[in-house]
Scaffold this active site. Structure first.
Site, PDB file in Angstrom:
ATOM      1  N   TRP A 260       4.914   3.924 -13.549  1.00 45.54           N
ATOM      2  CA  TRP A 260       5.603   2.637 -13.490  1.00 45.54           C
ATOM      3  C   TRP A 260       4.554   1.129 -13.629  1.00 45.54           C
ATOM      4  CZ3 TRP A 260      10.079  -0.154 -13.914  1.00 45.54           C
ATOM      5  CH2 TRP A 260      11.483   0.376 -13.708  1.00 45.54           C
ATOM      6  N   ASN A 323       6.205  -1.647  -0.582  1.00 48.08           N
ATOM      7  CA  ASN A 323       6.907  -1.872  -1.786  1.00 48.08           C
ATOM      8  C   ASN A 323       8.696  -2.044  -1.368  1.00 48.08           C
ATOM      9  OD1 ASN A 323       7.909  -1.093  -5.039  1.00 48.08           O
ATOM     10  ND2 ASN A 323       8.817   0.062  -4.013  1.00 48.08           N
ATOM     11  N   TRP A 364       8.355  -8.366 -10.458  1.00 42.15           N
ATOM     12  CA  TRP A 364       9.305 -10.002 -10.003  1.00 42.15           C
ATOM     13  C   TRP A 364      10.474 -10.060 -10.770  1.00 42.15           C
ATOM     14  CZ3 TRP A 364      10.515 -13.036  -5.956  1.00 42.15           C
ATOM     15  CH2 TRP A 364       9.390 -13.259  -4.803  1.00 42.15           C
TER      16      TRP A 364
HETATM   17  C1  LIG Z   1       7.861  -8.153  -5.801  1.00 38.86           C
HETATM   18  C2  LIG Z   1       7.284  -7.086  -6.482  1.00 38.86           C
HETATM   19  C3  LIG Z   1       5.536  -7.291  -6.591  1.00 38.86           C
HETATM   20  C4  LIG Z   1       4.558  -6.565  -6.144  1.00 38.86           C
HETATM   21  N1  LIG Z   1       3.220  -6.784  -6.977  1.00 38.86           N
HETATM   22  C5  LIG Z   1       3.010  -5.367  -7.211  1.00 38.86           C
HETATM   23  C6  LIG Z   1       1.012  -5.988  -7.465  1.00 38.86           C
HETATM   24  O1  LIG Z   1       0.651  -7.150  -7.144  1.00 38.86           O
HETATM   25  N2  LIG Z   1       0.318  -5.113  -7.421  1.00 38.86           N
HETATM   26  C7  LIG Z   1       0.597  -3.738  -7.623  1.00 38.86           C
HETATM   27  O2  LIG Z   1      -0.026  -2.555  -7.638  1.00 38.86           O
HETATM   28  N3  LIG Z   1       2.288  -3.618  -7.339  1.00 38.86           N
HETATM   29  C8  LIG Z   1       2.785  -4.520  -6.728  1.00 38.86           C
HETATM   30  N4  LIG Z   1       4.102  -4.314  -6.869  1.00 38.86           N
HETATM   31  C9  LIG Z   1       4.516  -2.586  -7.108  1.00 38.86           C
HETATM   32  C10 LIG Z   1       4.310  -2.103  -5.852  1.00 38.86           C
HETATM   33  O3  LIG Z   1       5.288  -2.167  -4.552  1.00 38.86           O
HETATM   34  C11 LIG Z   1       3.275  -1.257  -4.877  1.00 38.86           C
HETATM   35  O4  LIG Z   1       2.081  -1.066  -5.753  1.00 38.86           O
HETATM   36  C12 LIG Z   1       2.952  -0.794  -3.571  1.00 38.86           C
HETATM   37  O5  LIG Z   1       3.526  -1.179  -2.493  1.00 38.86           O
HETATM   38  C13 LIG Z   1       1.569  -0.742  -3.546  1.00 38.86           C
HETATM   39  O6  LIG Z   1       1.586   0.539  -2.264  1.00 38.86           O
HETATM   40  P1  LIG Z   1       1.117   2.248  -2.266  1.00 38.86           P
HETATM   41  O7  LIG Z   1      -0.558   1.596  -3.581  1.00 38.86           O
HETATM   42  O8  LIG Z   1       0.777   2.573  -0.847  1.00 38.86           O
HETATM   43  O9  LIG Z   1       1.454   2.454  -3.380  1.00 38.86           O
HETATM   44  P2  LIG Z   1       2.335   4.026  -3.758  1.00 38.86           P
HETATM   45  O10 LIG Z   1       3.547   4.108  -3.126  1.00 38.86           O
HETATM   46  O11 LIG Z   1       1.512   5.037  -3.203  1.00 38.86           O
HETATM   47  O12 LIG Z   1       2.383   3.925  -5.408  1.00 38.86           O
HETATM   48  C14 LIG Z   1       1.084   4.660  -5.829  1.00 38.86           C
HETATM   49  C15 LIG Z   1       0.585   3.951  -6.707  1.00 38.86           C
HETATM   50  O13 LIG Z   1       1.668   3.993  -7.593  1.00 38.86           O
HETATM   51  C16 LIG Z   1       1.741   2.083  -8.399  1.00 38.86           C
HETATM   52  N5  LIG Z   1       2.611   1.741  -8.096  1.00 38.86           N
HETATM   53  C17 LIG Z   1       3.460   1.743  -7.046  1.00 38.86           C
HETATM   54  N6  LIG Z   1       4.908   1.380  -7.065  1.00 38.86           N
HETATM   55  C18 LIG Z   1       5.175   0.667  -8.577  1.00 38.86           C
HETATM   56  C19 LIG Z   1       6.123  -0.401  -9.129  1.00 38.86           C
HETATM   57  N7  LIG Z   1       7.213  -0.874  -9.393  1.00 38.86           N
HETATM   58  N8  LIG Z   1       5.536  -1.048 -10.069  1.00 38.86           N
HETATM   59  C20 LIG Z   1       4.358  -0.835 -10.585  1.00 38.86           C
HETATM   60  N9  LIG Z   1       3.566   0.011 -10.288  1.00 38.86           N
HETATM   61  C21 LIG Z   1       3.508   0.733  -9.429  1.00 38.86           C
HETATM   62  C22 LIG Z   1       0.674   1.915  -7.896  1.00 38.86           C
HETATM   63  O14 LIG Z   1      -1.084   1.448  -7.981  1.00 38.86           O
HETATM   64  C23 LIG Z   1       0.631   2.300  -5.930  1.00 38.86           C
HETATM   65  O15 LIG Z   1      -0.552   2.099  -6.085  1.00 38.86           O
HETATM   66  C24 LIG Z   1       4.822  -5.193  -6.354  1.00 38.86           C
HETATM   67  C25 LIG Z   1       6.609  -4.928  -6.741  1.00 38.86           C
HETATM   68  C26 LIG Z   1       7.206  -5.449  -6.930  1.00 38.86           C
HETATM   69  C27 LIG Z   1       8.714  -5.355  -5.753  1.00 38.86           C
END
Ligand SMILES: Cc1cc2nc3c(=O)[nH]c(=O)nc-3n(C[C@H](O)[C@H](O)[C@H](O)COP(=O)(O)OP(=O)(O)OC[C@H]3O[C@@H](n4cnc5c(N)ncnc54)[C@H](O)[C@@H]3O)c2cc1C
Length: 435
Positions: A260, A323, A364
């Protein structure tokens, strides 16, 4: 400093390599908060990098200004032959790197860019007709079919090639953070490559349950590596290598999230209008009827909807938001408060430690139903059912909104009626859907 494509090739091709970081005034001047958490993260990571370089009798050069001026002028001073950088797909970065390349070429200095922050660049995964994908599932299918171990091999960095400290003694070194206009702030996710690797390692035992735990905010079932991926203190190849060590549903789902991330890089690069406009342009015409005071309540976590307020408070107090909560609060802003998704996007951009233009914009636009492959506009999260499903014991809510559970304490009544607003949102989107 480790597993870094540009640095690896620079070390391979050169007798001597110097590592440079620029505090970019064009970016920093737009940040409103002198305690911006990202600056502490970057600063601490640079400190570690400097230490590692000092162990091999070298050090970082740290510039402060406009990279388009600073890099070419440093390159002249040091009489370098080639500048190596990693690709960045944001509009500003593309313009900046182009300018740097032009100025270097006027001085007969070569400039090379390398793919580093993604497994596949935005031009590498295309449909059979050569056009970019607009739907995630077929994009992911092609991505997975193309993936071979060579795509996630490490790019080793030969530290023996680092320039000796004496040769750069007159160049600026890393100063105190306040010299760049910022103050230290508290960050809960430890910065730097050593801490990044430790964090990734500590997540691996949880990976097999990721598909089940990832949606439950109280369970800490996700990796929290997003900020490290953002700033390169964990390489995307290392993340993929780590998840390829396991073959289970959890690892498969986690890899899907990493895809993603690349999908949204691709969307931003192939459809650059999304940076300022809706992907589906008809929704740019929406006149959002929401109230400014509701936006304030949303930002402050005082909407009277505990799950929304919990998410916003987590963001305000830590710079991170789970997330599931990002999805809930974004949906709430647009479909319950009927406010412009770009207001929410900008607020997240200001507050998130892991802020990334492509992922934030993609997230978003997905929640606002204005994006490609987005949530259909008529599927609207009910904040109370979301809370009941993903925080059934109120564990997370009690941590962030304790007053909602204590009769003696004041907690605001809901600022809107979800049922009423839901219908209004559907009518609003219907009106613009075909315009
Ligand atoms: C409204 C909104 C805004 C967001 N803004 C950001 C942002 O500014 N920066 C950001 O890195 N992520 C963003 N995300 C995606 C996601 O919420 C975060 O990447 C995630 O919560 C980070 O936590 P984690 O490292 O524990 O993720 P994990 O669940 O461990 O996922 C591993 C990695 O996968 C990627 N990832 C996971 N989910 C998504 C996703 N939906 N879209 C893109 N990449 C993803 C991230 O790099 C993340 O670190 C957003 C999601 C939403 C719904």
């Amino acid at each position: 400093m480790y597993d870094n494509h540009a640095l690896s090739v620079a070390c391979e091709n050169s007798e001597e390599v110097v590592v440079v970081f620029v505090f970019d005034k064009n970016i920093l001047s737009r940040l409103k908060d002198s305690q911006d958490r990202r600056l502490t993260f970057i600063y601490e990571s640079l400190k570690e990098m400097n230490q590692l370089l000092k162990q091999v009798n070298s050090r970082l050069i740290v510039l402060f200004g406009d990279p388009a001026q600073e890099i070419p002028s440093l390159a002249s001073r040091l009489d370098v032959e080639t500048v190596y950088v990693n690709e960045d797909y944001e509009g500003y970065a593309l313009r900046r790197d182009k300018e740097v390349a032009e100025r270097l070429s006027q001085k007969n200095i070569s400039f090379f860019k390398f793919k580093d922050q993604v497994i596949f660049s935005p031009q590498e995964i295309l449909k059979s007709d050569g056009k970019p994908y607009q739907v995630f599932t077929p994009y992911k299918k092609t991505w997975l079919l193309k993936l071979k171990p060579k795509h996630y091999e490490e790019f080793p960095v030969n530290l023996k090639k680092m320039i000796v400290i004496k040769a750069i003694s007159s160049e600026p070194e890393l100063k105190a953070l306040k010299a760049y206009g910022f103050e230290r702030s508290e960050i809960l996710i430890p910065p730097g490559q050593t801490a990044g690797q430790k964090l990734l390692k500590s997540f691996l035992p949880k990976l097999k349950k990721y598909d089940k735990d990832r949606d439950i905010p109280s369970k800490h079932g996700t990796s929290k590596i997003s900020v490290h991926l953002r700033f390169g203190t964990i390489s995307i190849r290392e993340a993929v290598r780590a998840c390829r060590t396991q073959r289970n549903k959890g690892a498969e789902t986690w890899l899907s999230e990493l895809i993603w991330r690349e999908f949204y890089f691709m969307i931003l690069a192939q459809f650059p209008h999304v940076e300022t406009k809706a992907f589906k342009l008809q929704y740019d015409k929406i006149l959002w009827p929401g109230k400014v005071e509701h936006f304030k309540a949303w930002c402050e976590g005082k909407t009277g909807f505990p799950i929304v307020d919990a998410g916003m408070r987590q963001l305000n107090q830590t710079g991170f938001m789970h997330n599931r909560l990002r999805m809930i609060v974004a949906s709430f802003l647009v479909k319950d408060l009927l406010l412009d998704w770009q207001w929410g996007e900008a607020y997240f951009a200001e507050k998130l430690l892991d802020f990334d233009l492509a992922a934030n914009n993609g997230g978003w636009q997905w929640c606002a139903s204005t994006g490609c492959d987005a949530q259909p506009y008529f599927r609207i999260f009910n904040p109370d059912s979301q809370a009941a499903k993903f925080d059934p014991e109120n564990e997370f809510l009690k941590q962030w909104v304790p007053e909602a559970f204590e009769k003696s304490k004041k907690y605001p009544s809901p600022i809107v009626d979800h049922k009423v607003q839901r219908n209004k949102a559907i009518e609003l989107f219907k009106k613009y859907q075909s315009q």
